[in-house]
Structure formats: C-alpha cells, structure tokens
Motif scaffolding. Structure first.
Motif, short mmCIF file in Angstrom:
data_model
loop_
_atom_site.label_atom_id
_atom_site.label_comp_id
_atom_site.label_asym_id
_atom_site.label_seq_id
_atom_site.Cartn_x
_atom_site.Cartn_y
_atom_site.Cartn_z
N SER A 121 4.04 23.48 -29.58
CA SER A 121 3.14 24.62 -29.46
C SER A 121 2.95 25.01 -28.00
O SER A 121 2.99 26.19 -27.63
N ARG A 151 6.22 26.63 -26.64
CA ARG A 151 6.40 28.04 -27.03
C ARG A 151 5.55 28.95 -26.15
O ARG A 151 6.00 30.02 -25.73
N ARG A 155 9.98 31.05 -25.79
CA ARG A 155 11.17 30.84 -26.62
C ARG A 155 10.81 30.07 -27.89
O ARG A 155 9.79 29.40 -27.97
N GLY A 156 11.69 30.16 -28.87
CA GLY A 156 11.46 29.48 -30.13
C GLY A 156 11.66 27.98 -30.01
O GLY A 156 12.33 27.49 -29.10
N THR A 157 11.08 27.26 -30.95
CA THR A 157 11.19 25.80 -30.94
C THR A 157 11.45 25.29 -32.35
O THR A 157 11.17 25.96 -33.34
#
Length: 360
Positions: free
Chosen positions: A236, A239, A244-246
């Motif tokens: 969390s 991000r 960027r996405g995780t």
C-alpha cells in the motif's frame, strides 16, 4: 578491468562533459547535503537517547577483525553521493526526490522515528526478534518472514512499520540509503540506454515501501513497471509512493510467465533470506526473465568486498536482528546466480552496498 568499473569511468567522463545536465547534478548534490545533514542528526539523536552499545543488556559480539578506519568510512560515505550526482550529470536518471522538502512532514516523520526508537532498543536488549509471531496478521506467512527484522515494531505487517521504514533506514545510513541503492539503477540505466521504454517491462521484487520502485518510475516513466512484495501494508505504501501497480506474492513463486520480463530488480532482499531459500529465489528471478533480460541486484557489501569494514559488518546482525546475515556475508553471489543461469555483466559499489547486473 571489469565491465562495471569501465562503465563507471565512462559515466564519470560523460558527467564532466554534459552541460545539459549540470544543473540537475547540482540539484542532486544540494538535496544530498540536506538529506545527509537531516538524517545524520536524527540518527545521532536516536543513539543519544537509547545508547544501544551501553548497559548490561547491550548486545555483545566478538570479532578478530581490526577496528574500522573512520577516515576510510567517511570517504566511502561521501563517494556514494558523488556517484549518484555523476549519474545525474550523465543523464542516466533525473534528480531524485528523496530529500526533506516539506518541513512539517519531515519533522513528523523524524518525531515518529525517534518515538519508536526506544521500543526498538528495548526489543534489542531483550533479544526479542520474533515478537511479531504473536500478531494474528503474521499467520500464514513463511516462518523466516515472521520476524522483527532490525527489531522494528510490527515487523513487515503494519501500516505504521511501512510508513516508518524509510526513516529508520535513512537514519541508520545517515541519509545515504537512496544513493546506495541507486547503484543498481545506474547499472540498469546504462544497459537500457537508447532503448524504447514503451516496449520494456520490469518488476521490482521485494519492493518494500516503494523507494526503489519510485526511483525506477522516475528513471523509466514510459516503461511497464510493477512492485512485488509479501506485505499488504508495505505494498500500500509502495503504490502511494511510486504511482505504480503492485502484486502480493512470494519471491519463491512469482506470478509471471516464463521469459516474460525484460528486467527484474531486487534490492536488499537476499541478506534476509535463509541459505536454503536463496537458490530458489535466484532461480525464480531467472525464470521470469526473457533470454537476454537482466537482473539489477543490490544488497550489503560482504567482507570480501570491504575487508577494512569487516568488523562493522560482523556487528550489524548483533545490533539489528539479521538472523541470516552471517551466511549471506559468506555467500558466493556470482556462483549462486550462475547456478540459476545468470552471469555477471556489470558491477558497482557505494558505501555499504554492492550492485550487480546479471544477464540471462
């Protein structure tokens, strides 16, 4: 001469002749000065408050290595910032936003770090590195992961730990953490120089709270990037920091297809893995790389890299609960990765961090 060293010499020559990035390099140096002063002061205050080396319950360790030369240590410390600025001057990556810029937020972050320092020291003096195993949030994770690494409150399992982590690391290394980990970024940026970022895909494995993922995003804004970690709390934070996405996943079982990535990065993970797990993770990192793909690796220097700092490296696990650091210090990393099908094609070093670029 190794390729890593020749690349470094080239970068320094480029940095001296590229006026277009001179202002960027100056900005990086000024940020480094502010950051070093801030976190050196915070770390010094924490040590003054807790006095971790004093008292009957202070950790003890024995070493045959000679005392560390403070002059040698200072030179290595300042060289890390100079290498960082030289890479900015060479246009490898932009000035990084990791200096204190918001006074109120910086004071709150430092205050939180200092308030927690006493709890960390008490845990250190008790020798309690597995307190987190009593936390329900830690259930279902690998046993080696369910520890209070660095004696930090909450281990890898709380939002408070994720928000506090970077302050702890920067205070420990007097503001040099970013400059050190960017040795891996430097190697990757040189390798990717001139490539079309739009067709490149990379994953930062064990991204933690996202500091290196943010660096990657700033250096390669058009590449497809994502972070992988086991901790939802740290993902969390990652991000938020990187944009960027995780993906939540264990590095032993990455959710990516064979040969699907142009690069993987891995920063400060291997010294926290048990010896039996390191070959598994190395093989998994190699599996997801395309033929010709690369891994940018950064972790602690080993005594063989810096014999003059051997005593300090031996003291580290005693004071910071690093149960697997001793075996990491003796690990033959090129051989470990060669067994997974990765060969060293570049290397660098700054202060207490070494970086490798490995190709499949």
């Amino acid at each position: 001469m190794s390729r890593g060293r020749s690349d470094r010499d080239l970068g320094e020559r480029e940095g001296g002749g590229r006026g277009a990035f001179a202002l960027d390099a100056a900005a990086q140096r000024s940020k480094a000065v502010a950051k070093a002063a801030w976190w050196t002061a915070a770390g010094g205050l924490a040590k003054f408050m807790t006095r971790p080396t004093e008292g009957k319950a202070a950790p003890r360790f024995a070493s045959d290595a000679p005392p560390v030369s403070q002059g040698r240590l200072r030179r290595a410390y300042f060289a890390a910032f100079e290498k960082d600025a030289a890479d900015v001057a060479a246009g490898l990556y932009p000035p990084m936003e990791d200096a204190p810029v918001d006074p109120a937020a910086s004071i709150l972050k430092a205050w939180d770090f200092l308030a927690d320092a006493r709890e960390v020291d008490q845990r250190r003096r008790r020798g309690d590195g597995v307190e987190v195993r009593d936390d329900p949030k830690s259930q279902g994770y690998p046993a080696y992961y369910r520890q209070n690494f660095h004696y930090q409150s909450g281990g890898w399992f709380t939002a408070e730990s994720a928000r506090r982590y970077d302050a702890q690391v920067e205070a420990l290394f007097s503001g040099a953490a970013g400059a050190m980990r960017r040795r891996a970024l430097s190697l990757l940026a040189r390798h990717w120089r001139g490539r079309d970022q739009r067709v490149l895909a990379a994953v930062d494995v064990a991204c933690g709270s996202g500091a290196f993922l943010r660096d990657l995003a700033q250096a390669f804004p058009r590449a497809a990037l994502a972070g992988v970690d086991l901790s939802p709390a740290y993902l969390s934070e990652a991000r938020t920091r990187s944009g960027r996405g995780t993906v939540q996943a264990n590095a032993e079982h990455l959710p990516f297809g064979d040969g699907s990535l142009d690069a993987v990065t891995c920063v400060y993970l291997f010294h926290e893995l048990p010896p039996r797990v390191r070959p598994i993770v190395a093989a998994e990192l190699a599996r997801v790389l395309k033929p010709g793909g690369v891994m940018a690796f950064a972790d602690s220097v080993q005594p063989s890299d810096e014999p003059q700092l051997a005593r300090m490296l031996e003291a580290f696990p005693a004071y910071f609960h690093e149960p697997f650091y001793g075996s990491y210090a003796e690990e033959d990393l090129p051989a470990l990765f060669a067994a997974a099908g990765l060969r060293v094609v570049g290397q660098d070093k700054a202060f207490l961090t070494k970086a490798l670029l490995l190709a499949k």
